[in-house]
Structure formats: C-alpha cells, structure tokens
Design an enzyme around this catalytic site. Structure first.
Site, PDB file in Angstrom:
ATOM      1  N   HIS A 223       3.076   1.950   6.875  1.00 15.57           N
ATOM      2  CA  HIS A 223       2.376   2.616   7.974  1.00 15.57           C
ATOM      3  C   HIS A 223       2.893   4.048   8.153  1.00 15.57           C
ATOM      4  O   HIS A 223       2.132   4.945   8.495  1.00 15.57           O
ATOM      5  CB  HIS A 223       2.583   1.840   9.294  1.00 15.57           C
ATOM      6  CG  HIS A 223       1.772   0.583   9.346  1.00 15.57           C
ATOM      7  ND1 HIS A 223       0.941   0.288  10.396  1.00 15.57           N
ATOM      8  CD2 HIS A 223       1.638  -0.443   8.473  1.00 15.57           C
ATOM      9  CE1 HIS A 223       0.351  -0.878  10.173  1.00 15.57           C
ATOM     10  NE2 HIS A 223       0.767  -1.341   9.008  1.00 15.57           N
TER      11      HIS A 223
ATOM     12  N   ASP B  39      -0.661   4.580  15.973  1.00 15.71           N
ATOM     13  CA  ASP B  39      -0.940   3.495  15.043  1.00 15.71           C
ATOM     14  C   ASP B  39      -1.693   2.412  15.805  1.00 15.71           C
ATOM     15  O   ASP B  39      -1.295   2.036  16.920  1.00 15.71           O
ATOM     16  CB  ASP B  39       0.412   2.951  14.537  1.00 15.71           C
ATOM     17  CG  ASP B  39       0.281   2.025  13.346  1.00 15.71           C
ATOM     18  OD1 ASP B  39      -0.590   1.133  13.379  1.00 15.71           O
ATOM     19  OD2 ASP B  39       1.056   2.196  12.392  1.00 15.71           O
TER      20      ASP B  39
ATOM     21  N   SER C   2      -0.919   0.595  -2.164  1.00 15.22           N
ATOM     22  CA  SER C   2      -0.889   0.471  -3.631  1.00 15.22           C
ATOM     23  C   SER C   2      -2.309   0.497  -4.192  1.00 15.22           C
ATOM     24  O   SER C   2      -2.570   1.106  -5.236  1.00 15.22           O
ATOM     25  CB  SER C   2      -0.194  -0.827  -4.050  1.00 15.22           C
ATOM     26  OG  SER C   2       1.165  -0.770  -3.689  1.00 15.22           O
TER      27      SER C   2
HETATM   28  N1  UDP Z   1       6.354   1.706  -3.697  1.00 17.48           N
HETATM   29  C1  UDP Z   1       7.227   2.557  -4.330  1.00 17.48           C
HETATM   30  N2  UDP Z   1       8.035   2.047  -5.293  1.00 17.48           N
HETATM   31  C2  UDP Z   1       8.008   0.756  -5.668  1.00 17.48           C
HETATM   32  C3  UDP Z   1       7.085  -0.106  -5.029  1.00 17.48           C
HETATM   33  C4  UDP Z   1       6.259   0.394  -4.056  1.00 17.48           C
HETATM   34  O1  UDP Z   1       7.280   3.747  -4.019  1.00 17.48           O
HETATM   35  O2  UDP Z   1       8.801   0.387  -6.552  1.00 17.48           O
HETATM   36  C5  UDP Z   1       5.475   2.249  -2.618  1.00 17.48           C
HETATM   37  C6  UDP Z   1       4.041   2.307  -3.041  1.00 17.48           C
HETATM   38  O3  UDP Z   1       3.787   3.524  -3.726  1.00 17.48           O
HETATM   39  C7  UDP Z   1       3.315   2.183  -1.711  1.00 17.48           C
HETATM   40  C8  UDP Z   1       4.255   1.382  -0.844  1.00 17.48           C
HETATM   41  O4  UDP Z   1       5.524   1.387  -1.503  1.00 17.48           O
HETATM   42  O5  UDP Z   1       3.094   3.455  -1.146  1.00 17.48           O
HETATM   43  C9  UDP Z   1       3.815  -0.061  -0.661  1.00 17.48           C
HETATM   44  O6  UDP Z   1       2.780  -0.107   0.267  1.00 17.48           O
HETATM   45  P1  UDP Z   1       1.645  -1.207   0.178  1.00 17.48           P
HETATM   46  O7  UDP Z   1       0.707  -0.976   1.308  1.00 17.48           O
HETATM   47  O8  UDP Z   1       1.053  -1.237  -1.167  1.00 17.48           O
HETATM   48  O9  UDP Z   1       2.423  -2.575   0.338  1.00 17.48           O
HETATM   49  P2  UDP Z   1       3.474  -3.127   1.427  1.00 17.48           P
HETATM   50  O10 UDP Z   1       4.817  -2.653   0.981  1.00 17.48           O
HETATM   51  O11 UDP Z   1       3.077  -2.587   2.771  1.00 17.48           O
HETATM   52  O12 UDP Z   1       3.313  -4.608   1.282  1.00 17.48           O
END
Ligand code: UDP
Length: 455
Positions: free
Chosen positions: A20, A109, A349
């Site tokens: 977020h 938010d 993602s």
């Molecule tokens: N991400 C990253 N490195 C990693 C895995 C994920 O920078 O090794 C980042 C990815 O680019 C994204 C965020 O973490 O911006 C994950 O957000 P997402 O909404 O996909 O999933 P959540 O973590 O909220 O389940």
C-alpha cells in the site's frame, strides 16, 4: 496588497504495509512533480525517507502496533488505529497549519476510511485511494451494499461491470470468511463514505478495465491513476524516479549479475510477494516443477520461508537456479533474460508484469489474487492460472505444464504479443495526455485552483 501565493498541499495517509505504501509514494511523486506539496504520514516503524523527491515525511500513530500487520487481529487493530490515527492525523493537520503549511486535501488509503472524517472536520478535500483493481472494487462494493450475499452459493456469479466469475475467481476473503476473520469487514469497509469522497483514486489503468471503471463511476468519482510504477520504467518523465523508495526487506545484489549471464527469455522468475506463507508441500511441488522444466530460475524465498524448502534443494539447484531472500523485482522483470513470472498475483506484482511485458503463471494465495489471476488469463490473455488440486495444493505437473505452455506452448507468441501491447498501453496511460496523467492533472488543477469542497 500583494496576494501571498499558497502552494497546494496534500497529506497522504497509507495503510502501513509495503503493497500500500509503494503505490501511494509513487502517486505522491507524481503530485510533487506537478507542483503539489506533499506530506506523507506513516506510522513510526516504517523506515521511509523521500524528502529528496519533494515529499516530507511525518509520523502518525496506529496505537503502537508491533509485528507483521498481515497477522494482526483485524477488527481490533483497525479499531485502535481508527482512534489513535484520527487523533494524531488531526494534530498533524493542525501543526502544519500553524507552521504556515495549511493542508488542502487528505488522500487516505481506503483501508482507513476515517481519513475522510478528519478531512471534513477541517473543511478539507478528501480523496480515497484504492490499491486494488476496479474489478475487485466492484465485488467488495456489491458486498458493502448488500447486493452480493456472502457466502456465495451460486456456481457462477454475474455482477454488472464484470465478466462471469466462478466462485474460485472471487477473493479468498469472500470465498472463505472463516479462514480470515475480520478481513471481509475491512475490505468491504473501504467503501464507507466513499460516495461522498471528492476523489476516488484507483491504482489501475482505464484501458485495462474500461467496463468496470465506467460502472464504478456511476456511484463515485473514480479516477484511475496507475500504474504506480517508478517513472523510469514507464514514461521516463521523472528522471530520478528509479525505485519505490521503500524496501521492507533487503534485496540481494547478486541477482542482476546472475541474470546477465542467462540467455534472453530463458529464466523462470518465481515470487510470492511480501506476505504469502506457503505450505511446505507447496514449496516441494514448486521445487519438483523446477527440476522437471529444467530451465534456469530465480526464486524469491523470504528468510522466514526458507526452512520449508526441500532438503539440499538450494545446493542441488546451484548452477541452474538462484534462490534469494528478496530481489529488486522491477529490475528483474525489466531484464531481457526473464521468460515467465510465476506469481501470487498480488496487484502490484500483476501491474508490474503487465507494465514490463512479462507473461505470467498465476498461483494465487489469498485476498484479491484469484480475481487478478482470472483477468491475467481470460481478459488480458497474457498468462495461465495454475489450479490447485482438491487438497488446495498446486501440483508439480500442473505448474510445469503452465510454465512450459507460457514459455513455449502454442499460444506463447500470442501471449508475448499481448504482453507487448499492455506494456505500451500502461506506459501511455501515465505519459503526458494519457488517461492516468489526465486524471492526476485534473486533481492537481482543482487543488491549485484553491477551491474548498463546500464551494
Ligand atoms: N517485491 C520486490 N522484491 C521481491 C518480491 C517482491 O521488490 O523479491 C515487490 C514487488 O515488486 C511488489 C511488492 O514487493 O511491488 C509486492 O506487492 P504485491 O502487491 O505484488 O504483493 P504483496 O506483497 O502485497 O502480497
């Protein structure tokens, strides 16, 4: 007498988790770039420093919660946050006023709908910010309004603005409330007061979901403003904007060197984001699938998940694959060596893969991920969803089948072509005159115009 020029000023209030904060920082950067003063209000534990991008950071209180917020007991946490947050946000707005930096708008938010009440107490604009797609918003909005009853008993659901959805396409909090107590309350609660909100920003792209966006617009002032990805991966107008500015985990440097040694479109990239906790058996199935497909792979396994990897897998895999605890995902997805992204389909993602043109194998874990997976496969047609067996585990054969299909199956070329199309479209949306850019500009013009919501 000379009139003192007031610089329009927004306070941005994110829910304090990575998925977020990142979109709201990126939105802040776009506002700052267009001349708006931005104050980013986060809880104390978030290590963020964006003052270089023209954004000042201030802290607010969520009542002192310590720990992983994905594990928080939702109703209690939200209740405490509402009370402590309302008080500390009000104090912050008052303080900024006294310092000669009066606030014009609170961009809150949607997880924190009390942001609108605070804005109204001070006679300010209030703008909700949604970090999920318009399609997912429609599902939760219908539940909030009592138009979609939970539990859903029908096999197929027909909701205006959306394609027909199977129960398995619905967010997990809708499908299985008992497994996630309080979560549906939070998600449907995002719509509290939203029809009165002056602006309703959604981190999405109009062209990705035209029908859904148009439908929502009948009820609220929706403005798609995404994708909120650093500008240098898209329109390149914000020349210093190369990363999100916040990493709750430390990326491992070796990834990029390793990718550099791989052939174009050859690597499977696997990541389940910042929160997912996979079953040990699921990790086992993934590991077996990687052995079967016999392609180079880069797998993000967060430190707290590492013990679930099959014994000796890391050693056995070395040479063929690289396992890291976190990586610079944007850089990875933008790299020419990546051939396919096995993803949990978190909304960030998904948007990143769409924007960087990487076909996906969707293995949703919870929340809105199943709905995103449905769109990846059937609407944007740039990937496949790997379905679980009756035990809820996605087996190695299914995983291997999907990866092979996406990388070299009969529709691989079509998916790549679609990926290229979405990449162009998402870039165009934030570039000058694009749908998201126009929406942001409209908001900025209202702020600069100096009107008040009641005027
Ligand atoms: N991400 C990253 N490195 C990693 C895995 C994920 O920078 O090794 C980042 C990815 O680019 C994204 C965020 O973490 O911006 C994950 O957000 P997402 O909404 O996909 O999933 P959540 O973590 O909220 O389940």
């Amino acid at each position: 007498m000379e009139k003192i020029q007031h610089r329009a000023h927004c306070v941005i209030l994110p829910y304090p988790v990575q998925g977020h904060i990142n979109p709201m920082i990126q939105f802040s950067k776009r506002l700052a770039h267009k001349g708006i003063a931005v104050t980013f209000a986060v809880t104390e534990d978030i290590p963020i420093n964006e003052s270089s991008a023209g954004i000042s950071v201030e802290t607010i209180s969520d009542g002192g919660y310590v720990g992983n917020r994905a594990d928080a007991k939702m109703p209690e946490y939200l209740h405490i946050f509402r009370k402590a947050g309302t008080e500390s946000l009000s104090k912050l707005i008052q303080k900024l006023r006294e310092e000669g930096r009066p606030v014009d708008c609170v961009v809150y938010d949607a997880f924190l709908p009390w942001g609108l009440s605070v804005a109204r107490d001070f006679g300010l604009f209030g703008a909700a910010f949604f970090t999920q797609s318009c399609c997912v918003n429609i599902i939760y909005y219908n539940i909030f309004k009592g138009l979609l009853r939970v539990p859903v008993l029908e096999k197929e659901i027909s909701v205006a603005g959306l394609p027909a959805l199977a129960v398995s396409d619905l967010p997990s909090f809708v499908r299985d409330q008992e497994a996630h107590p309080g979560s549906l309350e939070l998600l449907a609660g995002q719509f509290e007061g939203v029809e009165d909100s002056d602006f309703v920003f959604v981190n999405s792209v109009y062209e990705l979901e035209e029908e859904a966006t148009d439908w929502l617009r009948k009820f609220m002032s929706v403005k798609t403003i995404g994708p909120t990805i650093p500008s240098m991966y898209l329109d390149k107008r914000l020349t210093h904007d190369k990363n999100y500015g916040l990493n709750l985990f430390k990326p491992i440097d070796t990834c990029m060197e390793w990718l550099q040694q791989q052939s174009p479109k050859s690597v499977i990239y696997i990541s389940f984001g910042s929160m997912a906790k996979l079953e040990e058996q699921q990790m086992d199935e993934l590991a077996t699938a990687l052995k079967i497909t016999d392609k180079p792979f880069l797998w993000v396994v967060r430190s707290e998940e590492e013990s679930k990897l099959p014994e000796n897998f890391t050693e056995e895999a070395s040479g063929k694959g690289l396992i890291v605890s976190w990586c610079p995902q944007l850089e990875v997805l933008a790299h020419d060596a990546i051939g396919c992204f096995v993803t949990h389909c978190g909304w960030n993602s998904t948007l990143e893969a769409l924007s960087l043109g990487v076909p996906m194998v969707a293995v949703p874990w919870w929340s809105d991920q199943a709905t995103n997976a449905k769109f990846v496969m059937d609407v944007w047609k740039m990937g496949l969803r790997a379905f679980p067996n009756e035990g809820g585990i996605v087996g190695h054969e299914e995983l291997a089948r999907c990866v092979k299909y996406v990388m070299e199956g009969e529709r691989a070329v079509e998916m790549r072509e679609n990926a290229r199309k979405w990449k162009e479209l998402t870039k165009g949306a934030v570039d000058e005159g694009g749908t998201s850019d126009r929406n942001i500009q409209e908001f900025v013009s209202t702020m600069i115009g100096g009107a008040r919501p009641q005027e």
